[in-house]
Design a protein around this motif. Structure first.
Motif, short mmCIF file in Angstrom:
data_model
loop_
_atom_site.label_atom_id
_atom_site.label_comp_id
_atom_site.label_asym_id
_atom_site.label_seq_id
_atom_site.Cartn_x
_atom_site.Cartn_y
_atom_site.Cartn_z
N ILE A 1 38.94 43.07 30.70
CA ILE A 1 38.78 44.53 31.62
C ILE A 1 37.42 44.56 31.97
O ILE A 1 36.90 44.81 33.04
N LEU A 2 36.50 44.55 30.78
CA LEU A 2 34.98 44.72 31.07
C LEU A 2 34.52 43.75 31.97
O LEU A 2 33.64 43.97 32.82
N GLY A 3 35.10 42.44 31.52
CA GLY A 3 34.46 41.21 32.50
C GLY A 3 34.92 41.53 33.98
O GLY A 3 33.90 41.56 34.81
N SER A 4 35.85 42.12 34.39
CA SER A 4 36.28 42.32 35.72
C SER A 4 35.59 43.21 36.14
O SER A 4 34.80 43.14 37.38
N ILE A 5 35.23 44.41 35.42
CA ILE A 5 34.30 45.58 35.94
C ILE A 5 32.90 45.05 36.15
O ILE A 5 32.23 45.26 37.12
N TYR A 6 32.30 44.25 35.23
CA TYR A 6 30.80 43.93 35.38
C TYR A 6 30.75 42.89 36.42
O TYR A 6 30.05 43.29 37.30
N ARG B 1 38.64 43.10 46.55
CA ARG B 1 38.53 41.72 46.99
C ARG B 1 37.83 41.08 45.74
O ARG B 1 38.33 39.97 45.28
N ALA B 2 36.74 41.94 45.35
CA ALA B 2 36.32 40.99 44.16
C ALA B 2 37.07 41.11 43.03
O ALA B 2 36.99 40.01 42.04
N ILE B 3 37.65 42.17 42.68
CA ILE B 3 38.24 42.21 41.39
C ILE B 3 39.39 41.28 41.16
O ILE B 3 39.94 40.75 40.22
N VAL C 1 35.71 32.61 40.63
CA VAL C 1 35.06 33.12 39.42
C VAL C 1 35.37 32.20 38.55
O VAL C 1 34.34 31.79 37.59
N GLN C 2 36.48 31.86 38.39
CA GLN C 2 36.80 30.97 37.07
C GLN C 2 36.07 29.76 37.04
O GLN C 2 35.46 29.25 35.82
N MET D 1 40.10 39.32 33.98
CA MET D 1 41.58 39.45 33.75
C MET D 1 42.17 38.32 34.63
O MET D 1 43.01 37.79 34.26
N THR D 2 41.55 38.19 35.75
CA THR D 2 42.29 37.05 36.89
C THR D 2 41.99 35.67 36.14
O THR D 2 43.07 34.81 36.22
#
Lengths: 312, 323
Positions: free
Chosen positions: B75-80, B222-224, B230-231, B253-254
């Motif tokens: 979750i934090l990763g997605s937010i960062y 779009r980014a989240i 990202v992967q 998360m993705t």
């Protein structure tokens, strides 16, 4: 009303962030392996480990951090790798996780200090495969067992089905000259005495399932087998080695595929080794190192050794 | 030959049903996705425990002796990475939109606009590959030795790629909204002695504020939700990071879903936990979309008010629209 909803939702978002800060330490999730095999299947011919490029590395700084590349949790290549090397559940948490063989190859190719592992069949000339305990990975060394990082491709059948004519015929085919020919250079044949196979003229349906690493090989086998026996259909399903072994035990499928050796509790099954697959440890071409012991590989992938200079 | 009115009526009703079904299809699709996500994901969340799942920092779904299912790190990763993308992408996006809406020579615009559209159409795996062979090694080259980095697969790399990827979204929406600002406002500012730039920055931009915010929010969405690119560049370590550790790898998360979904055993808790990760992501997107529609609604109200005011104060609406 809508405004209220929006404020609540925004608040929730903020709360999550606050909650996140509270829990802000630790985080040492250790990724673990499973019994499920990988999608495997890049059909590149092996680069042939004997012609390693000359060690480069005038600018190689051994004090730099080792860039460890690993496959994702659940990948069969990873499963085989951690089992053979003894890394087990203790994969280094800082290791970069890649989802496909190709991504590992690109990662190691573009990072001077990288190390990773791929199926020997997917090796490319852009990276350097290491000798393990002094042995170069190649079809020969995998076959005679001297290259330690290898796993068998197994077909497993339970006792009830072993006498079935169709199943016996298919297994006879996979171990025959015609069957083993389909291995090509992607994997290694382990059958010394390859007999000639003659079409049986049987009809029926075979259900095969399990390891996704074995699946590409099974597809080749099916193609060749059906060409000889047009009356037979083969249905192939995936799911992983564990699933294949379970379903073959229960008789849900006729033949299970596994990309790992049978465990002690699974020895009641009849198993046939149809091919061998090696796992190659790869480094960047700029890396002067040409060989490692299994122990060193384990220490790198568990995070015991984090710098190239720590190897000596 | 005339058709009887009954036959006409039947045909009309039939067509109405057809259109209704077509309109319903997309709603049904969304509803089905919701049902699937929540029915499969919620049991797993409760099985793990809500606080353990959302607040847990240990992710080891396949550890045979002691599995862990905490997704806080993701979750934090997605937010960062989203925050990073906003910091890098939004200023560029808004300035580009301003330039294109108010300052761009026509000839150049004819070149920029299709380029932007092309950028929006580039598949994310291409961005990912670009990141993998260009951005990641470049970051490693620049900071690797100094900061004793393991590799260039970092939060920073993911943020840069996402910052580039959200540009088309941000620019297109912001530009549309900047163009929609009534010309009278700009002209009024110029008439009062403001230079062109001053009028654009002090009058046009502020009055399009909610529209520009909407562009940013859509960029966040779009980014989240971005996965593939990202992967390929983020490193994907399931480790908890702090915001200033942006030179370390991260898993969102993705990417957690896409990385592990391939081999997961159907019906297992691991499978449920991955779908539950999708539920959390879905809730995030829901929040973002709600914010977007609220901003959009505010903007529409404001715009009609503005043009009304402009008309009232300026009865001769046939003023030249040339800029």
């Amino acid at each position: 009303m809508k405004k209220l909803l929006a404020i609540t939702l925004a608040l929730m978002l903020a709360l999550t962030m606050v909650a996140a800060c509270d829990g802000g330490d630790g985080g040492n999730a250790t990724p673990t392996p499973t019994n499920n095999p990988p999608a495997g299947g890049d059909n590149n011919p092996p680069a042939g480990g004997d012609n390693n490029p000359p060690a480069g590395g005038d600018n190689f700084d051994a004090d730099r951090v080792i860039a460890v590349y690993t496959r994702e949790d659940g990948s069969g290549t990873r499963d085989a790798f951690v089992n053979i090397t003894g890394v087990g559940d203790d994969m280094y948490i800082e290791a970069v996780v890649m989802r496909e063989t190709a991504q590992i190859l690109t990662g190691v190719e573009t990072s001077d200090y990288g190390i990773g592992y791929v199926s020997v069949g997917s090796l490319s000339a852009a990276v350097k495969a290491l000798k393990i305990d002094g042995v170069t990975p190649s079809n020969d060394t995998i076959k005679d067992g001297s290259y330690a990082l290898q796993r068998p491709f197994l077909l497993v059948v339970n006792d009830d089905k072993i006498d079935d004519e169709l199943i016996a015929d298919f297994i006879e085919f996979t171990l025959s000259k015609q069957g083993q020919e389909t291995i090509g250079t992607t994997w290694t044949s382990s059958v010394d005495d390859q007999k000639d196979y003659a079409a049986s003229g049987l009809t029926g349906v075979l259900k095969v399932g399990g390891s996704t690493s074995v699946e590409p090989f099974m597809n080749r086998l099916r193609e060749a087998y059906i060409a000889l026996n047009p009356g037979i259909e083969i249905e192939i399903s995936g799911g992983g080695s564990g699933v294949g072994i379970n379903e073959a035990t229960e008789g849900v499928i006729d033949i299970g595929m596994s990309s790992r050796s049978l465990r002690d509790t699974e020895q009641h099954l009849n198993s046939f080794t149809i091919a061998l697959d090696g796992v190659a440890v790869i480094v960047n071409k700029a890396n002067p190192i040409n060989e490692m012991t299994i122990e060193q590989v384990k220490d790198i992938f568990t995070g015991e050794i984090t710098r190239w200079s720590g190897l000596s | 030959m005339k058709q009887s009115s009954a036959a006409l009526k039947i045909r009309e009703n039939l067509m109405r049903a057809v259109f209704f079904t077509a309109a319903l299809a997309s709603i049904v699709a969304v509803a089905l996705i919701c049902v699937f996500l929540f029915s499969q994901g919620l049991p797993a969340i409760f099985n793990v425990g809500v606080s353990e799942f959302l607040g847990g920092t240990r992710w080891a779904p396949l550890n045979s002796s002691d599995p862990g299912f905490g997704i806080l790190a993701f979750i934090l990763g997605s937010i960062y990475v989203t925050a990073g993308a906003i910091i890098l992408g939004v200023p560029i996006g808004i300035f580009s939109a301003l330039f294109m809406a108010r300052m761009c020579p026509k000839g150049l615009y004819r070149f920029i606009k299709p380029a932007l559209n092309l950028m929006a159409g580039v598949p994310s795996v291409i961005y990912g590959f670009f990141g993998m062979v260009v951005i990641v090694p470049a970051i490693f080259e620049a900071f690797g030795k100094q900061f004793d980095m393991m590799s260039g697969n970092t939060m920073l790399a993911a943020s840069i790629i996402l910052g580039i990827m959200i540009l088309p979204t941000v620019i297109t929406i912001a530009e549309t909204n900047l163009r929609a600002v009534p010309q009278e406002l700009y002209e009024g500012a110029v008439a009062l002695g403001a230079s062109h730039e001053r009028a654009v920055f002090k009058v046009v931009l502020p009055s399009a504020r909610s529209g520009v915010m909407a562009a940013v929010v859509l960029g966040v969405g779009r980014a989240i939700g971005e996965t593939m690119a990202v992967q390929m560049v983020a490193g994907n370590q399931p480790a908890l990071r702090l915001p200033w550790e942006f030179l370390k790898g991260i898993r969102t998360m993705t990417t957690n879903i896409v990385i592990e979904m391939g081999y997961v055993e159907y019906g297992s808790l691991h499978n449920g936990a991955l779908i539950a990760t999708g539920v959390v992501l879905f809730v995030f997107i829901l929040i973002i979309n709600t914010l977007f529609s609220i901003l959009n609604r505010d903007k529409q109200e404001k715009r009609s008010l503005l043009s009304l005011r402009a008309k009232r104060g300026n009865p001769d609406t046939k003023l030249t629209k040339e800029q």
